[in-house]
Design a protein around this motif. Structure first.
Motif, PDB file in Angstrom:
ATOM      1  N   VAL A 181       1.111  -1.328   0.428  1.00 50.13           N
ATOM      2  CA  VAL A 181      -0.241  -0.068  -0.183  1.00 50.13           C
ATOM      3  C   VAL A 181       0.866   1.466  -0.176  1.00 50.13           C
ATOM      4  O   VAL A 181       0.492   2.203  -0.929  1.00 50.13           O
ATOM      5  CB  VAL A 181      -1.013   0.417   0.930  1.00 50.13           C
ATOM      6  CG1 VAL A 181      -1.860   1.463   0.935  1.00 50.13           C
ATOM      7  CG2 VAL A 181      -2.076  -0.903   1.299  1.00 50.13           C
ATOM      8  N   TYR A 182       1.978   2.003   0.693  1.00 50.30           N
ATOM      9  CA  TYR A 182       2.478   2.580   1.040  1.00 50.30           C
ATOM     10  C   TYR A 182       3.475   2.629  -0.393  1.00 50.30           C
ATOM     11  O   TYR A 182       3.234   4.127  -0.649  1.00 50.30           O
ATOM     12  CB  TYR A 182       3.725   2.110   1.612  1.00 50.30           C
ATOM     13  CG  TYR A 182       2.925   2.201   3.301  1.00 50.30           C
ATOM     14  CD1 TYR A 182       2.842   3.260   3.478  1.00 50.30           C
ATOM     15  CD2 TYR A 182       3.587   1.632   4.434  1.00 50.30           C
ATOM     16  CE1 TYR A 182       2.083   3.757   5.050  1.00 50.30           C
ATOM     17  CE2 TYR A 182       3.458   2.407   5.794  1.00 50.30           C
ATOM     18  CZ  TYR A 182       2.594   2.942   6.038  1.00 50.30           C
ATOM     19  OH  TYR A 182       2.484   3.426   7.451  1.00 50.30           O
ATOM     20  N   ARG A 183       3.720   1.658  -1.123  1.00 51.41           N
ATOM     21  CA  ARG A 183       4.563   1.732  -2.434  1.00 51.41           C
ATOM     22  C   ARG A 183       3.228   2.677  -3.169  1.00 51.41           C
ATOM     23  O   ARG A 183       3.781   3.448  -4.105  1.00 51.41           O
ATOM     24  CB  ARG A 183       5.184   0.696  -2.773  1.00 51.41           C
ATOM     25  CG  ARG A 183       5.529   0.635  -4.118  1.00 51.41           C
ATOM     26  CD  ARG A 183       5.793  -0.916  -4.468  1.00 51.41           C
ATOM     27  NE  ARG A 183       6.601  -1.466  -3.510  1.00 51.41           N
ATOM     28  CZ  ARG A 183       7.297  -2.611  -3.490  1.00 51.41           C
ATOM     29  NH1 ARG A 183       6.998  -3.576  -4.851  1.00 51.41           N
ATOM     30  NH2 ARG A 183       8.648  -3.216  -2.915  1.00 51.41           N
ATOM     31  N   MET A 184       2.265   2.154  -3.679  1.00 54.62           N
ATOM     32  CA  MET A 184       1.713   2.051  -4.535  1.00 54.62           C
ATOM     33  C   MET A 184       0.766   3.500  -4.594  1.00 54.62           C
ATOM     34  O   MET A 184       0.815   4.508  -4.866  1.00 54.62           O
ATOM     35  CB  MET A 184      -0.368   0.931  -4.302  1.00 54.62           C
ATOM     36  CG  MET A 184       0.396   0.094  -5.186  1.00 54.62           C
ATOM     37  SD  MET A 184       0.792   0.590  -6.696  1.00 54.62           S
ATOM     38  CE  MET A 184       0.735  -1.646  -7.090  1.00 54.62           C
ATOM     39  N   LYS A 185       0.711   3.897  -3.297  1.00 54.32           N
ATOM     40  CA  LYS A 185       0.267   5.483  -2.864  1.00 54.32           C
ATOM     41  C   LYS A 185       1.363   6.642  -3.577  1.00 54.32           C
ATOM     42  O   LYS A 185       1.225   7.393  -3.984  1.00 54.32           O
ATOM     43  CB  LYS A 185       0.117   5.852  -1.280  1.00 54.32           C
ATOM     44  CG  LYS A 185      -1.136   4.826  -0.642  1.00 54.32           C
ATOM     45  CD  LYS A 185      -1.025   5.799   1.304  1.00 54.32           C
ATOM     46  CE  LYS A 185      -2.766   4.740   1.000  1.00 54.32           C
ATOM     47  NZ  LYS A 185      -4.302   5.656   0.325  1.00 54.32           N
ATOM     48  N   TYR A 186       2.737   5.668  -2.703  1.00 54.66           N
ATOM     49  CA  TYR A 186       4.013   6.971  -3.622  1.00 54.66           C
ATOM     50  C   TYR A 186       4.479   6.825  -4.798  1.00 54.66           C
ATOM     51  O   TYR A 186       4.316   8.074  -5.060  1.00 54.66           O
ATOM     52  CB  TYR A 186       5.124   6.046  -2.761  1.00 54.66           C
ATOM     53  CG  TYR A 186       6.130   7.136  -1.826  1.00 54.66           C
ATOM     54  CD1 TYR A 186       6.715   8.371  -2.016  1.00 54.66           C
ATOM     55  CD2 TYR A 186       5.366   6.509  -0.249  1.00 54.66           C
ATOM     56  CE1 TYR A 186       6.948   8.576  -0.610  1.00 54.66           C
ATOM     57  CE2 TYR A 186       5.572   7.441   0.740  1.00 54.66           C
ATOM     58  CZ  TYR A 186       7.025   8.713   0.989  1.00 54.66           C
ATOM     59  OH  TYR A 186       6.910   8.594   1.625  1.00 54.66           O
ATOM     60  N   VAL A 187       3.690   5.556  -5.305  1.00 51.98           N
ATOM     61  CA  VAL A 187       2.995   6.058  -6.968  1.00 51.98           C
ATOM     62  C   VAL A 187       2.883   6.840  -8.140  1.00 51.98           C
ATOM     63  O   VAL A 187       2.856   7.866  -8.056  1.00 51.98           O
ATOM     64  CB  VAL A 187       3.537   4.974  -7.227  1.00 51.98           C
ATOM     65  CG1 VAL A 187       3.264   4.584  -9.232  1.00 51.98           C
ATOM     66  CG2 VAL A 187       5.056   3.473  -7.244  1.00 51.98           C
ATOM     67  N   ALA A 188       1.945   6.982  -6.808  1.00 50.86           N
ATOM     68  CA  ALA A 188       0.424   7.452  -7.367  1.00 50.86           C
ATOM     69  C   ALA A 188       0.022   9.222  -7.333  1.00 50.86           C
ATOM     70  O   ALA A 188       0.072   9.910  -7.758  1.00 50.86           O
ATOM     71  CB  ALA A 188      -0.527   6.538  -6.764  1.00 50.86           C
ATOM     72  N   VAL A 189       0.913   9.074  -5.580  1.00 52.46           N
ATOM     73  CA  VAL A 189       0.512  10.415  -5.757  1.00 52.46           C
ATOM     74  C   VAL A 189       1.893  11.429  -6.441  1.00 52.46           C
ATOM     75  O   VAL A 189       2.308  12.836  -7.092  1.00 52.46           O
ATOM     76  CB  VAL A 189       0.994  11.384  -4.329  1.00 52.46           C
ATOM     77  CG1 VAL A 189       1.447  12.707  -3.953  1.00 52.46           C
ATOM     78  CG2 VAL A 189       0.058  10.742  -3.477  1.00 52.46           C
ATOM     79  N   THR A 190       3.454  10.900  -6.760  1.00 55.88           N
ATOM     80  CA  THR A 190       4.224  11.429  -7.225  1.00 55.88           C
ATOM     81  C   THR A 190       4.096  11.024  -9.242  1.00 55.88           C
ATOM     82  O   THR A 190       4.291  12.143  -9.453  1.00 55.88           O
ATOM     83  CB  THR A 190       5.576  10.162  -7.139  1.00 55.88           C
ATOM     84  OG1 THR A 190       5.855  10.051  -5.858  1.00 55.88           O
ATOM     85  CG2 THR A 190       7.414  10.683  -8.093  1.00 55.88           C
ATOM     86  N   VAL A 191       3.518  10.482  -9.446  1.00 50.03           N
ATOM     87  CA  VAL A 191       2.863  10.440 -10.758  1.00 50.03           C
ATOM     88  C   VAL A 191       1.535  12.211 -10.902  1.00 50.03           C
ATOM     89  O   VAL A 191       1.827  12.464 -12.033  1.00 50.03           O
ATOM     90  CB  VAL A 191       2.125   8.882 -11.356  1.00 50.03           C
ATOM     91  CG1 VAL A 191       1.332   9.038 -12.266  1.00 50.03           C
ATOM     92  CG2 VAL A 191       3.043   7.832 -11.049  1.00 50.03           C
ATOM     93  N   SER A 192       1.061  11.575  -9.890  1.00 47.36           N
ATOM     94  CA  SER A 192       0.377  12.845 -10.128  1.00 47.36           C
ATOM     95  C   SER A 192       0.872  13.855 -10.399  1.00 47.36           C
ATOM     96  O   SER A 192       0.179  15.125 -10.776  1.00 47.36           O
ATOM     97  CB  SER A 192      -0.591  13.198  -8.199  1.00 47.36           C
ATOM     98  OG  SER A 192      -1.630  14.210  -8.207  1.00 47.36           O
ATOM     99  N   GLY A 193       2.114  14.812  -9.131  1.00 47.41           N
ATOM    100  CA  GLY A 193       2.739  15.903  -9.026  1.00 47.41           C
ATOM    101  C   GLY A 193       3.314  16.537 -10.482  1.00 47.41           C
ATOM    102  O   GLY A 193       3.345  16.797 -11.104  1.00 47.41           O
ATOM    103  N   ALA A 194       3.709  14.716 -11.361  1.00 47.59           N
ATOM    104  CA  ALA A 194       4.225  14.365 -12.992  1.00 47.59           C
ATOM    105  C   ALA A 194       3.271  15.226 -13.923  1.00 47.59           C
ATOM    106  O   ALA A 194       3.771  16.023 -15.086  1.00 47.59           O
ATOM    107  CB  ALA A 194       5.059  13.809 -13.142  1.00 47.59           C
ATOM    108  N   LEU A 195       2.322  14.787 -13.627  1.00 51.80           N
ATOM    109  CA  LEU A 195       1.076  15.391 -13.986  1.00 51.80           C
ATOM    110  C   LEU A 195       0.471  16.846 -14.597  1.00 51.80           C
ATOM    111  O   LEU A 195       0.743  17.468 -15.285  1.00 51.80           O
ATOM    112  CB  LEU A 195       0.071  14.242 -14.778  1.00 51.80           C
ATOM    113  CG  LEU A 195      -0.145  13.078 -14.670  1.00 51.80           C
ATOM    114  CD1 LEU A 195      -1.160  12.105 -14.402  1.00 51.80           C
ATOM    115  CD2 LEU A 195       0.009  12.652 -16.346  1.00 51.80           C
TER     116      LEU A 195
END
Length: 439
Positions: free
Chosen positions: A257-271
């Motif tokens: 879960v932690y890993r998925m949240k990190y990936v999602a929020v980092t991609v969010s910032g990139a977009l």
């Protein structure tokens, strides 16, 4: 793994009742209906700007930064993290795009740097919310406050003293290549200028979608269906969305879960950073302080209007971009004509709420006189508002300049109020998660 998750959380994403093609068919029908309404409005009012190719291309240019912010919000919130910091991440993207493009002389390096800066903003938000459990709203607001100050400081370091640059702006930036379908712009323009019913409108639509498109526009448009495929048609997407619906159930089934949240929020910032790059390098060809102008917040509104789904946020983005395009092109008569469309939409909403009273209650919450009264009040309020707007349209020839200027923001408030009845955010969106603390 995927089937197990789906069985554990049946309420998170109900399976479609028919074929997988049905959502696409609904989207195409909705787009055709909206275009038909605009064609009729153009024919009734004589405001040719409503469906002109210039308006379509301007809608793309103004809507794409909002769409990228909305898409970034979708990634984060589908993983259970509210991202109020989209505005700040867009600011990071505008500065990063300008820095990379100017000092390398290559617009693609600017894109890469803008994505990186936006992703760093997302990573900062992830560290605060996922690792340290900071309230998501507090962290997002902090990033929005931090970003302008950081951009000003970095501009003073790198742009001050450069020709055309300064503490609040960059020098002129290299441009992305543009793409056009060869050989059709001239004939389509001739057909559009004839103002024939439907044919000229279609010519304007096609010309706006196929002429002088920035390469970054094409990339941004492609990211919307790509997001749908990744999040709704892959095991990775199922795992990520499960973190936003029930992270403890996902954890029990082996999801990191932690890993998925990190990936999602980092991609969010990139977009969101990509949206900032578009503003700096396509919209104005120069970084300028405060050029985001609240588009990160409008993107958040577009995501909510779209019910946390890519197709819906694309529709919301198009709506906001279109009203902004009419305002930017000085089409005050066209904005005035939209009063008629809004009035009809309010009448349709009122009729829908009244007709809904005749069907059987779908949930226990819909049983009782209180729910019926609520729907009746909503229908009456919508009908009264529609009548007032219709009278306003019939009794006036143009709108005050102030209303025209703020028409995109007024549209944001209006569509959110109308769409609020059908929204369902991810169940664990904004909730603090700690591994092993099942609730």
């Amino acid at each position: 793994m995927s089937s197990t998750l789906a069985e554990a959380m049946p309420a998170a994403e109900p399976a479609p009742a028919r074929t997988a093609r049905r959502p696409l068919v609904r989207v195409l029908i909705a787009l055709a209906a909206v275009f038909g309404v605009l064609v009729l409005l153009r024919a009734i009012t004589g405001e040719n700007t409503i469906t002109s190719g210039g308006t379509v291309s301007t809608t793309l240019a103004l809507g794409l930064p909002i769409g990228m912010a909305a898409l970034g919000g979708l990634w984060a919130e589908r993983a259970g993290v509210v991202n109020i910091g989209l505005e700040g991440m867009m600011i990071f993207g505008t500065w990063g795009g300008a820095f990379g493009a100017y000092f390398s002389g290559n617009p693609w390096m600017g894109l890469l740097m803008g994505l990186l800066m936006g992703a760093l903003g997302g990573l900062l938000h992830a560290v605060a919310t996922v690792t340290f459990g900071v309230d998501h709203i507090v962290s997002g607001v902090a990033i929005n406050i931090l970003a302008p100050g950081v951009a000003r400081y970095l501009s003073s370091m790198f742009f001050l003293g450069e020709e055309g640059g300064g503490a609040t702006q960059s020098p002129p930036l290299p441009e992305f290549p543009t793409v056009s379908v060869p050989g059709i712009a001239g004939p389509l323009r001739d057909l559009e200028d004839r103002h024939w019913f439907l044919l000229s409108d279609l010519a304007g639509l096609v010309r706006g979608l196929t002429t002088d498109l920035s390469a970054l526009t094409i990339i941004g448009l492609a990211l919307i269906p790509l997001t749908y495929v990744l999040l709704w048609r892959t095991a990775f997407g199922l795992r990520l969305r499960s973190c936003g619906e029930n992270p403890y159930a996902a954890e029990s089934l082996g999801v990191k879960v932690y890993r998925m949240k990190y990936v999602a929020v980092t991609v969010s910032g990139a977009l969101a950073g990509l949206g900032g790059v578009f503003l700096a390098m396509v919209g104005t060809h120069q970084y300028q302080e405060n050029q985001t102008g609240g588009r990160g917040f409008i993107g958040l509104a577009a995501m909510i209007f779209g019910n946390w789904r890519p197709g819906g946020l694309a529709a919301g983005t198009g709506l906001f971009g279109y009203t902004d395009a009419l305002q930017q092109r000085g089409a005050t008569g066209a904005v005035h004509a939209l009063l008629l469309v809004v009035a009809v939409a309010l009448f349709a909403f009122a009729a829908w709420r009244l007709l809904a009273l005749r069907r059987a209650p779908a949930t226990p919450a819909e049983v009782g006189d209180g729910h019926r009264r609520s729907r009746i009040y909503q229908a009456v309020a919508a009908a009264v508002a529609g009548a007032l707007l219709l009278a306003w349209y019939l009794l006036t020839d143009e709108l005050p300049k102030e209303i025209v200027t703020y028409s995109p923001h007024i549209t944001t408030l209006l569509v959110l109020s109308l769409a609020s009845q059908r929204l369902r955010m991810p169940a664990a969106d904004g909730l603090r998660y700690r591994k092993g603390e099942a609730r």
